[in-house]
Write a protein that holds these residues in place. Sequence first.
Motif, PDB file in Angstrom:
ATOM      1  N   GLN A  33       0.906  -1.304   0.002  1.00 20.87           N
ATOM      2  CA  GLN A  33      -0.004   0.111  -0.023  1.00 20.87           C
ATOM      3  C   GLN A  33       0.985   1.227  -0.011  1.00 20.87           C
ATOM      4  O   GLN A  33       0.627   2.124  -0.660  1.00 20.87           O
ATOM      5  N   ALA A  34       1.961   1.179   0.716  1.00 17.33           N
ATOM      6  CA  ALA A  34       2.989   2.418   0.724  1.00 17.33           C
ATOM      7  C   ALA A  34       3.649   2.541  -0.469  1.00 17.33           C
ATOM      8  O   ALA A  34       3.448   3.821  -0.897  1.00 17.33           O
ATOM      9  N   LYS A  35       3.790   1.711  -1.244  1.00 20.70           N
ATOM     10  CA  LYS A  35       4.345   1.781  -2.504  1.00 20.70           C
ATOM     11  C   LYS A  35       3.265   2.570  -3.679  1.00 20.70           C
ATOM     12  O   LYS A  35       3.480   3.373  -4.611  1.00 20.70           O
ATOM     13  N   ASP A  36       2.025   1.967  -3.381  1.00 18.45           N
ATOM     14  CA  ASP A  36       1.042   2.653  -4.169  1.00 18.45           C
ATOM     15  C   ASP A  36       0.772   3.915  -3.958  1.00 18.45           C
ATOM     16  O   ASP A  36       0.433   4.760  -4.814  1.00 18.45           O
ATOM     17  N   LEU A  37       1.104   4.361  -2.608  1.00 23.62           N
ATOM     18  CA  LEU A  37       0.490   6.015  -2.254  1.00 23.62           C
ATOM     19  C   LEU A  37       2.047   6.620  -2.413  1.00 23.62           C
ATOM     20  O   LEU A  37       2.037   7.959  -2.229  1.00 23.62           O
ATOM     21  N   PHE A  52       1.062  10.663  -1.968  1.00 21.75           N
ATOM     22  CA  PHE A  52      -0.236  10.781  -1.301  1.00 21.75           C
ATOM     23  C   PHE A  52      -0.214  11.458   0.076  1.00 21.75           C
ATOM     24  O   PHE A  52       0.675  10.796   0.660  1.00 21.75           O
ATOM     25  N   ASP A  53      -0.803  12.431   0.443  1.00 19.01           N
ATOM     26  CA  ASP A  53      -0.620  13.063   1.747  1.00 19.01           C
ATOM     27  C   ASP A  53      -2.075  12.894   2.343  1.00 19.01           C
ATOM     28  O   ASP A  53      -3.070  13.496   2.047  1.00 19.01           O
ATOM     29  N   LYS A  54      -2.190  11.701   3.245  1.00 22.53           N
ATOM     30  CA  LYS A  54      -3.518  11.561   3.831  1.00 22.53           C
ATOM     31  C   LYS A  54      -3.927  12.521   4.752  1.00 22.53           C
ATOM     32  O   LYS A  54      -5.211  12.587   4.734  1.00 22.53           O
ATOM     33  N   PHE A  55      -3.284  13.229   5.273  1.00 19.88           N
ATOM     34  CA  PHE A  55      -3.837  14.574   5.971  1.00 19.88           C
ATOM     35  C   PHE A  55      -4.692  15.322   5.095  1.00 19.88           C
ATOM     36  O   PHE A  55      -5.742  15.823   5.441  1.00 19.88           O
ATOM     37  N   SER A  56      -4.163  15.951   3.890  1.00 15.05           N
ATOM     38  CA  SER A  56      -4.831  16.838   3.210  1.00 15.05           C
ATOM     39  C   SER A  56      -5.841  15.966   2.198  1.00 15.05           C
ATOM     40  O   SER A  56      -6.747  16.735   1.443  1.00 15.05           O
ATOM     41  N   GLY A  57      -5.372  14.744   1.868  1.00 11.12           N
ATOM     42  CA  GLY A  57      -6.349  13.859   0.709  1.00 11.12           C
ATOM     43  C   GLY A  57      -6.027  14.378  -0.482  1.00 11.12           C
ATOM     44  O   GLY A  57      -6.584  14.082  -1.305  1.00 11.12           O
ATOM     45  N   LYS A  58      -4.900  14.640  -0.618  1.00 15.06           N
ATOM     46  CA  LYS A  58      -4.481  15.090  -2.043  1.00 15.06           C
ATOM     47  C   LYS A  58      -2.842  14.398  -2.444  1.00 15.06           C
ATOM     48  O   LYS A  58      -2.232  13.991  -1.872  1.00 15.06           O
TER      49      LYS A  58
END
Length: 78
Positions: A33-37, A52-58
Amino acid sequence: MGGSRVLDSLQNVILVCAEYNGAMESDANVAAQAKDLGHKLSKFMSPSAPVFDKFSGKWYLLDEKGGKFVTEPPNYLI
């Protein structure tokens, strides 16, 4: 710890907590999953891949000067 001084640049660095870093190194599902993100790169991947920034969702592109720019998700996730 592994790594390469050749790959050391701001474009190739993100900050993650110790718990997530440990999970990326010890759990194959978390690593995938980390590779996908864009959070975990193999030495063959370009650091110019979106992150991918999980905090901002962007999704962001990182540059060599430490900047980040909003972008679209990678094609393989669409």
